[in-house]
Write a protein that holds these residues in place. Sequence first.
Motif, short mmCIF file in Angstrom:
data_model
loop_
_atom_site.label_atom_id
_atom_site.label_comp_id
_atom_site.label_asym_id
_atom_site.label_seq_id
_atom_site.Cartn_x
_atom_site.Cartn_y
_atom_site.Cartn_z
N THR A 135 42.85 -12.74 -29.65
CA THR A 135 44.14 -12.41 -29.84
C THR A 135 44.36 -11.06 -30.35
O THR A 135 45.19 -10.24 -29.98
CB THR A 135 44.99 -13.54 -30.64
N HIS A 171 48.48 -26.24 -31.21
CA HIS A 171 48.70 -25.78 -32.61
C HIS A 171 48.43 -24.26 -32.72
O HIS A 171 48.32 -23.76 -33.94
CB HIS A 171 47.58 -26.44 -33.47
N PHE A 172 47.87 -23.65 -31.62
CA PHE A 172 47.62 -22.42 -31.85
C PHE A 172 48.77 -21.47 -30.65
O PHE A 172 48.51 -21.50 -29.74
CB PHE A 172 46.21 -21.82 -31.57
N ASP A 173 49.61 -20.79 -31.20
CA ASP A 173 50.68 -20.16 -30.32
C ASP A 173 50.12 -18.76 -30.19
O ASP A 173 50.20 -17.98 -31.23
CB ASP A 173 51.99 -20.28 -30.62
N ALA A 178 50.91 -15.52 -32.36
CA ALA A 178 49.99 -14.86 -33.16
C ALA A 178 49.76 -13.51 -32.73
O ALA A 178 49.55 -12.51 -33.70
CB ALA A 178 48.58 -15.68 -32.76
N GLU A 235 39.50 -17.90 -30.82
CA GLU A 235 40.65 -17.56 -30.31
C GLU A 235 41.58 -16.52 -31.23
O GLU A 235 42.03 -15.69 -30.51
CB GLU A 235 41.79 -18.79 -30.55
N LYS A 236 41.22 -16.57 -32.34
CA LYS A 236 42.02 -15.60 -33.35
C LYS A 236 41.66 -14.11 -32.77
O LYS A 236 42.19 -13.11 -32.85
CB LYS A 236 41.93 -15.82 -34.76
N PRO A 251 46.96 -21.62 -24.34
CA PRO A 251 46.59 -21.85 -25.91
C PRO A 251 46.76 -23.22 -26.18
O PRO A 251 47.76 -23.93 -25.75
CB PRO A 251 47.50 -20.92 -26.82
N LEU A 284 46.43 -17.16 -40.32
CA LEU A 284 46.75 -17.77 -39.07
C LEU A 284 45.99 -19.12 -38.78
O LEU A 284 44.77 -18.96 -39.24
CB LEU A 284 46.65 -16.91 -37.84
N GLY A 341 44.20 -21.91 -36.28
CA GLY A 341 43.39 -21.97 -34.94
C GLY A 341 41.86 -21.61 -35.45
O GLY A 341 41.49 -21.04 -36.31
#
Lengths: 323, 655
Positions: free
Chosen positions: B49, B6-8, B12, B45-46, B3, B39, B41
């Motif tokens: 996840t 800035h997007f863990d 998340a 990506e979200k 990732p 969140l 990102g």
Amino acid sequence: MGPVELLHMSVFSQSFSPCGRYLAAGNNYGEIAVFSLSAALSPDASERSQKPILNFTAHDGPVFSLLSTESHLLSAGNGEISAWSWAELIKKSTKAAWTRKPNYETSLEIPEINAMIINPKDNNLIVGGGDNNIHIMDMETGTFKSVLKGHTDYIHCLSFKEREGEILSGGEDGAVRIWDSRTNRPVHCIEVFKYEECARPQFGKWISCLATDSDWMLCGGGPSLSLWHLRSMSPTSVFPLSGCQREAVSYQDLIMSVGEGPYVSHCLHGGTVKAQIPCSPSSLNTLALNLKNTEHRVMTVGGSSHQIDVFTNFSYRALSLSF
Amino acid sequence: MSPPSHFDFIEARDKFTVATKNAVDTRNCKPLTTAFSHLPGNETEKKATLDQALRGVLEEQIVNQKVNVDDFLSLIYISIDGVTEGICSATTPFLLLGDVLDCLPLDQCDKIFSFVEENVSTWKSNTFYSAGKNYLLRMCNDLLRRLSKSQNTVFCGRIQLFLARLFPLSEKSGLNLQSQFNLDNITVFNKNEQDSTLGQQHTEVKEEGMDVEEGEMGDEDAPAPSSIPIDYNLYRKFWTLQDYFRNPVQCYDKFSWMTFIKYSDEALAVFKSFKLDDMQASKKKLEEMRTSSGDHVYFAKFLTSEKLMDLQLSDSNFRRHILLQYLILFQYLKGQVKFKSSSCVLNDDQSLWIEDTTKLVYQLLKEIPPDGDKFGSMVEHILNTEENWNSWKNEGCPSFVKERPAETKPIRPSRKRQAPEDFLGKGPDRKILMGNDELTRLWNLNPDNMEACKSENREFMPSLEDFFEEAIEQADPANMVEDEYKVVRNSNYGWRALRLLSRRSPHFFQPTNQQFKSLADYLENMVIKLAKELPKDIPSEEIKTGEEDDDENGDNLLKDSNDSPSIQSKAVTNSQMDEIAAKLGSQWKTLADHLEMSDKEIRVIESDSEDVDLQAKMLLVAWQDREGSQATMESLVTALNAAGFNNIADNLSET
């Protein structure tokens, strides 16, 4: 046996062995053939197993009647009765155990024997045939004890009612006579051809088949096959079968009958013909049910052919045994 | 997957997991949406996840075990809501469903499946259908594989019904496109005497008696060996027949056909002789039987024990099954099936036998109580409708949805009742309305049919003058036309001339004592006679040239029809396709491009069969379906040449 003999052969009588594994059949040449049912019905049956295991000449004339006792096969030829031990027959030995002759009134003619039955109560053999009389033989001693006289023409068929100890006889004169076996006296006489519902004058008045079951009697021949109630002495149902019937048997709720025509007729007690099962001879003389052995519970029929049809299921011909 | 900074992902996911559990408890998807919007990102990506988180929660639930079915379902509901909200990908609910069904025992699957059934409309909606149909299909197939075909018939049926509801009628994936048979459905019976169960039982009984139960050996209660006589002859023949029903193609082989006929005749003879009767069972008893056992009789598989044979023969339902098998087989053998190879043709004897036997089978069906007549006619009806399906398949399974014609006319507000005078043609304009514009136009061309037939433009026979103009001119010696160039020498012209003469000229039937050596001589003579009768107005040059043209056309036509039609213009036959397909093999895709097949069609072909030869054949069949009568050898050869299969093309044009 040549092809001409085969072509003209008729099978008149059949009897199953006491064990139910063998079938004996008699033809018009005086021969008796013994077939092995267990071989013919086994899964690996071949052509060979439909042939007799033993074939021998028993009498001079046709073998009209065959009967099995617990140990012996009785065969009736022209005027004489022979006995063959089943144990010996299976070992393929064809020596008669004994031969007897009823006491005929004249020694000039030799009357044929058409029917034999056993009276198990008194261990008597009841014999009827061409001399119009019924002879009763004691199986223990081999002597003829008595003669029942009454028929005016020769006797076709016999039947025995165990409970009442009555002998029934049917003959060419068209009468069914009922005799008391204890007193040896006639009890009744039914002249079937005089009843309008079963009379068929075009065929004659003779009675060729008789079967009894408690109060009921089946008889047929020249007159139509009919079911009679013996207490009221009246026909309850008449079966619309076209030809003359030679043998009829009642089995469970069915009546199976054979006669003219290449089929076994299945009738219901109500008087309807349920089915006519085709078979190979063009006309049939004899029908036998093997009820002694459940494993080989079959019906066999024979007639104007060297073949004897075997029905494992009463509704279709499974195979044919052949002389 | 790494990732971006800035997007863990882990963080998340944990957040989503918590939110999901929250959502499951409240049965509301709100917590998820809030978590999603809070969140950082980007969207994809979200989404990924969240998908992961949902699956994680489900896994936990499954591992936990004490969770009941409703909890799974509420999770799936939430995922569906998520999809509609746009916060997780459309495949997620299906993945979840698949996971649940894979992990649960069958009785719980039943409940889950009820949920699937209830939501058909959801699955069919635009958002889900394209994403989920393959998942659903796979899920259903997995389930079907787990279920017993003979035990879980109801569940199996529900799954099939569901699939039928889910997919549109034109969906071909479930269709047996190539009319293949289920060859695995082998009916096992004892072919040789050694294996007979009867014999085995004998030995078993004996052995048991000897080894185990020494003390009870003498007891009568030892099971008696089979108590009914068995007709092995019939038994073997009867069950051998099943193999022909399994794989009807065998019937085209000469020897197996002979055995088939022999055995069938015997089996049917037994059916014919062995009449079943209905009379023993009284009506009341029958009704009882119906209510207790239900009307359904279903044989998942025939039981083939020898001992049952006798009972089976007297079972009317069994008999119906067998007879119906015959009818189905005959229907196949007689019918036109596209995928039958060209060698599969019946000869006259075979067709005759089939015809006779079909009659016999119908007669037997009608004799079987109860309601034999009704059953027979019903079967006949069903088999007739089956023909329609067959032809539908032969036509390449066209869609059932009729295309709406492009120019849709605005629908006129229709009058409630037709005025009778309109209908009878007594209206103001005496127009008869036929209910269809075109029909009405055609019908009203002329109100009187006789009149219409007499009209001038129905007259197609040329007049004597017109037709013989040229010949008369040529016959004039002044024009000095040489004999071989005269039109009367043209056999085509001669024939037409004779026909016209017979219709129009009195000279044709006048007896004459002149003998003519050839038709041309006779025509010459006739032309001179006609020339004398006709009014003398010499035709102009222009007309003459026109006539010549016409004649040439006629000649060409004649030539074309006389020549044997070249292979190029013929439609491609089935056997030719087989041949080409065999040669193409794995290279069929190259040809596909040149036959202008779309990628989609190619994919369908690929997915339908593993066998490259079959794929190639299917390509050709698809092409033929598309092109219809345009699917000629010529165009196929062109395509083959273009694709570089010159050798195949050459071979074809030679034959």
